[in-house]
Design a protein around this motif. Structure first.
Motif, PDB file in Angstrom:
ATOM      1  N   HIS A   1       0.835  -1.191   0.000  1.00 55.76           N
ATOM      2  CA  HIS A   1       0.000   0.000   0.000  1.00 55.76           C
ATOM      3  C   HIS A   1       0.879   1.254   0.000  1.00 55.76           C
ATOM      4  O   HIS A   1       1.870   1.289   0.709  1.00 55.76           O
ATOM      5  CB  HIS A   1      -0.887  -0.030   1.247  1.00 55.76           C
ATOM      6  CG  HIS A   1      -2.117   0.785   1.114  1.00 55.76           C
ATOM      7  ND1 HIS A   1      -2.817   1.277   2.184  1.00 55.76           N
ATOM      8  CD2 HIS A   1      -2.796   1.198   0.021  1.00 55.76           C
ATOM      9  CE1 HIS A   1      -3.853   1.970   1.752  1.00 55.76           C
ATOM     10  NE2 HIS A   1      -3.874   1.930   0.446  1.00 55.76           N
ATOM     11  N   TYR A   2       0.514   2.253  -0.780  1.00 56.95           N
ATOM     12  CA  TYR A   2       1.214   3.555  -0.895  1.00 56.95           C
ATOM     13  C   TYR A   2       2.453   3.523  -1.792  1.00 56.95           C
ATOM     14  O   TYR A   2       3.033   4.575  -2.056  1.00 56.95           O
ATOM     15  CB  TYR A   2       1.664   4.142   0.464  1.00 56.95           C
ATOM     16  CG  TYR A   2       0.580   4.325   1.474  1.00 56.95           C
ATOM     17  CD1 TYR A   2      -0.581   5.048   1.169  1.00 56.95           C
ATOM     18  CD2 TYR A   2       0.702   3.792   2.760  1.00 56.95           C
ATOM     19  CE1 TYR A   2      -1.581   5.221   2.116  1.00 56.95           C
ATOM     20  CE2 TYR A   2      -0.299   3.968   3.709  1.00 56.95           C
ATOM     21  CZ  TYR A   2      -1.433   4.676   3.384  1.00 56.95           C
ATOM     22  OH  TYR A   2      -2.414   4.851   4.309  1.00 56.95           O
ATOM     23  N   LEU A   3       2.883   2.346  -2.247  1.00 52.46           N
ATOM     24  CA  LEU A   3       4.121   2.317  -3.045  1.00 52.46           C
ATOM     25  C   LEU A   3       3.981   3.121  -4.338  1.00 52.46           C
ATOM     26  O   LEU A   3       4.919   3.809  -4.747  1.00 52.46           O
ATOM     27  CB  LEU A   3       4.538   0.873  -3.378  1.00 52.46           C
ATOM     28  CG  LEU A   3       5.861   0.790  -4.177  1.00 52.46           C
ATOM     29  CD1 LEU A   3       7.039   1.267  -3.324  1.00 52.46           C
ATOM     30  CD2 LEU A   3       6.129  -0.628  -4.681  1.00 52.46           C
TER      31      LEU A   3
ATOM     32  N   ILE B   1       2.345   5.805  -4.916  1.00 53.72           N
ATOM     33  CA  ILE B   1       2.549   7.237  -4.632  1.00 53.72           C
ATOM     34  C   ILE B   1       4.039   7.547  -4.536  1.00 53.72           C
ATOM     35  O   ILE B   1       4.539   8.511  -5.114  1.00 53.72           O
ATOM     36  CB  ILE B   1       1.841   7.631  -3.308  1.00 53.72           C
ATOM     37  CG1 ILE B   1       0.330   7.432  -3.445  1.00 53.72           C
ATOM     38  CG2 ILE B   1       2.180   9.069  -2.908  1.00 53.72           C
ATOM     39  CD1 ILE B   1      -0.410   7.559  -2.125  1.00 53.72           C
ATOM     40  N   TYR B   2       4.764   6.676  -3.808  1.00 53.56           N
ATOM     41  CA  TYR B   2       6.201   6.892  -3.642  1.00 53.56           C
ATOM     42  C   TYR B   2       6.913   6.877  -4.986  1.00 53.56           C
ATOM     43  O   TYR B   2       7.730   7.755  -5.280  1.00 53.56           O
ATOM     44  CB  TYR B   2       6.794   5.826  -2.705  1.00 53.56           C
ATOM     45  CG  TYR B   2       8.263   6.046  -2.458  1.00 53.56           C
ATOM     46  CD1 TYR B   2       8.706   6.813  -1.384  1.00 53.56           C
ATOM     47  CD2 TYR B   2       9.226   5.532  -3.331  1.00 53.56           C
ATOM     48  CE1 TYR B   2      10.053   7.051  -1.184  1.00 53.56           C
ATOM     49  CE2 TYR B   2      10.574   5.769  -3.141  1.00 53.56           C
ATOM     50  CZ  TYR B   2      10.974   6.525  -2.063  1.00 53.56           C
ATOM     51  OH  TYR B   2      12.314   6.776  -1.869  1.00 53.56           O
ATOM     52  N   LEU B   3       6.603   5.885  -5.818  1.00 49.24           N
ATOM     53  CA  LEU B   3       7.314   5.742  -7.097  1.00 49.24           C
ATOM     54  C   LEU B   3       7.024   6.915  -8.031  1.00 49.24           C
ATOM     55  O   LEU B   3       7.931   7.418  -8.706  1.00 49.24           O
ATOM     56  CB  LEU B   3       6.931   4.417  -7.771  1.00 49.24           C
ATOM     57  CG  LEU B   3       7.481   3.158  -7.104  1.00 49.24           C
ATOM     58  CD1 LEU B   3       6.896   1.904  -7.759  1.00 49.24           C
ATOM     59  CD2 LEU B   3       9.002   3.121  -7.173  1.00 49.24           C
TER      60      LEU B   3
ATOM     61  N   ALA C   1       6.233   9.933  -7.095  1.00 53.92           N
ATOM     62  CA  ALA C   1       6.937  11.086  -6.532  1.00 53.92           C
ATOM     63  C   ALA C   1       8.440  10.996  -6.807  1.00 53.92           C
ATOM     64  O   ALA C   1       9.090  12.000  -7.125  1.00 53.92           O
ATOM     65  CB  ALA C   1       6.674  11.171  -5.027  1.00 53.92           C
ATOM     66  N   LEU C   2       8.986   9.785  -6.722  1.00 52.15           N
ATOM     67  CA  LEU C   2      10.414   9.577  -7.010  1.00 52.15           C
ATOM     68  C   LEU C   2      10.729   9.987  -8.453  1.00 52.15           C
ATOM     69  O   LEU C   2      11.722  10.659  -8.733  1.00 52.15           O
ATOM     70  CB  LEU C   2      10.757   8.105  -6.792  1.00 52.15           C
ATOM     71  CG  LEU C   2      12.228   7.700  -6.881  1.00 52.15           C
ATOM     72  CD1 LEU C   2      13.010   8.232  -5.682  1.00 52.15           C
ATOM     73  CD2 LEU C   2      12.373   6.180  -6.947  1.00 52.15           C
ATOM     74  N   PHE C   3       9.845   9.594  -9.343  1.00 52.24           N
ATOM     75  CA  PHE C   3       9.988   9.895 -10.766  1.00 52.24           C
ATOM     76  C   PHE C   3       9.933  11.402 -11.002  1.00 52.24           C
ATOM     77  O   PHE C   3      10.798  11.982 -11.670  1.00 52.24           O
ATOM     78  CB  PHE C   3       8.862   9.187 -11.520  1.00 52.24           C
ATOM     79  CG  PHE C   3       9.050   9.120 -12.997  1.00 52.24           C
ATOM     80  CD1 PHE C   3       9.866   8.150 -13.569  1.00 52.24           C
ATOM     81  CD2 PHE C   3       8.404  10.012 -13.835  1.00 52.24           C
ATOM     82  CE1 PHE C   3      10.038   8.075 -14.930  1.00 52.24           C
ATOM     83  CE2 PHE C   3       8.564   9.954 -15.210  1.00 52.24           C
ATOM     84  CZ  PHE C   3       9.382   8.982 -15.764  1.00 52.24           C
TER      85      PHE C   3
END
Lengths: 157, 147
Positions: A125-127, A129-131, A133-135
């Motif tokens: 869950h939430y991964l 969003i992280y990816l 944002a990382l991009f």
């Protein structure tokens, strides 16, 4: 030499990627909570600190150190014409500021880019969003700070 | 100390080092994940090997979890934002990703590129980067109370 369609070259990338994923899982570094338990030095007095991350880093650096030594005795890697060693060697503001920003991001979640990618295997869950944002963050950085040695040398003056 | 797992950590670390060694001696490339990920974007020239590396990174993790489920390193969620952060976990995670993406791009590396490969190459820039991001991350965990 067309590297993009060179089978041994791509096989090396595949094997290296798979072993990296294996190492991240076995070491436990794929688990953000385990990383945070290393970064939480306030837990040292109570005995709740988890030093595992240091036990990951040290052998990883030693093995790679040996590989770098072996590489120095050779003129080129097996499947390319040269070692792509970073040539820019100045300690500049983007290096320190970037490392500090990364430190904040890493401390906020316990996730760094390697585990972030490998976690796609479990899709927690939430991964997503992280990816994303990382991009976006990475793209923003490439727009603001040009890459390439000449431009970096010019900026570092 | 019940979470401390030195033996799997050391085995996993040696494998990560082996991966970096193979990529270096085989293709002359640094196994830095932020760099490999960040250069999937234009104007990077050689995208194919980077995509292959990342795809097998995910595959290797997946296979390892199926072969060794007892290690239990399989999170179902990322950490929740600390209670004082009113905007919620998705925003917290998004900020974490933005800072990491931007910071590793302008600083040219993360835990793998600077941490594993850079230290092994005895790079001055990597020694500085590693010292900065470890100290800042430790201070961030302390200041936010995330654990």
């Amino acid at each position: 030499m067309n590297k993009t369609l060179n089978i041994p070259y791509l096989a090396v990338a595949a094997v290296a990627g798979a072993i990296f994923g294996l190492g991240l899982y076995i070491s436990g570094m794929v688990n953000p909570l385990k990383v945070l338990r290393f970064l939480d030095f306030t837990a040292i007095p109570s005995g709740g600190w988890d030093p595992s991350l240091a036990f990951v880093m040290v052998p990883a650096v030693i093995v790679m150190f040996i590989a770098v030594r072996i590489g120095k005795a050779r003129t080129r890697p097996a499947f390319d014409t040269r070692f792509h060693e970073p040539e820019f060697n100045k300690i500049d503001t983007p290096l320190v500021a970037g490392a500090a920003m990364f430190g904040v991001g890493w401390g906020m979640s316990g996730i760094c880019p390697g585990p972030a990618i490998s976690l796609i295997a479990f899709w927690p869950h939430y991964l997503l969003i992280y990816l994303l944002a990382l991009f976006v963050g990475s793209y923003g950085g490439s727009v603001i700070i040009p890459s390439g040695r000449q431009k970096r040398l010019a900026l570092a003056r | 100390m019940d979470t401390f797992t030195p033996i799997p950590a050391a085995i996993g670390g040696a494998l990560i080092g082996l991966s970096a060694a193979i990529l270096w001696l085989g293709n002359g490339r640094i196994a830095g994940i932020s760099g490999i990920f960040g250069q999937l974007l234009p104007p990077a020239q050689t995208v194919v090997w980077r995509f292959v590396f990342l795809a097998f990174l995910v595959g290797g993790t997946f296979v390892a979890a199926h072969l060794l489920p007892s290690l239990g390193n399989r999170p179902t969620t990322l950490v929740e934002a600390p209670k004082w952060f009113a905007a919620g976990t998705p925003i917290w995670i998004g900020l974490s990703g933005l800072l990491t993406g931007f910071g590793t791009k302008i600083g040219n590396g993360c835990t793998s590129g600077h941490g594993v490969c850079g230290l092994a190459r005895l790079s001055r820039r990597s020694f500085v980067a590693v010292a900065v991001f470890f100290v800042v991350a430790i201070l961030t965990v302390t200041a936010t109370g995330i654990v």
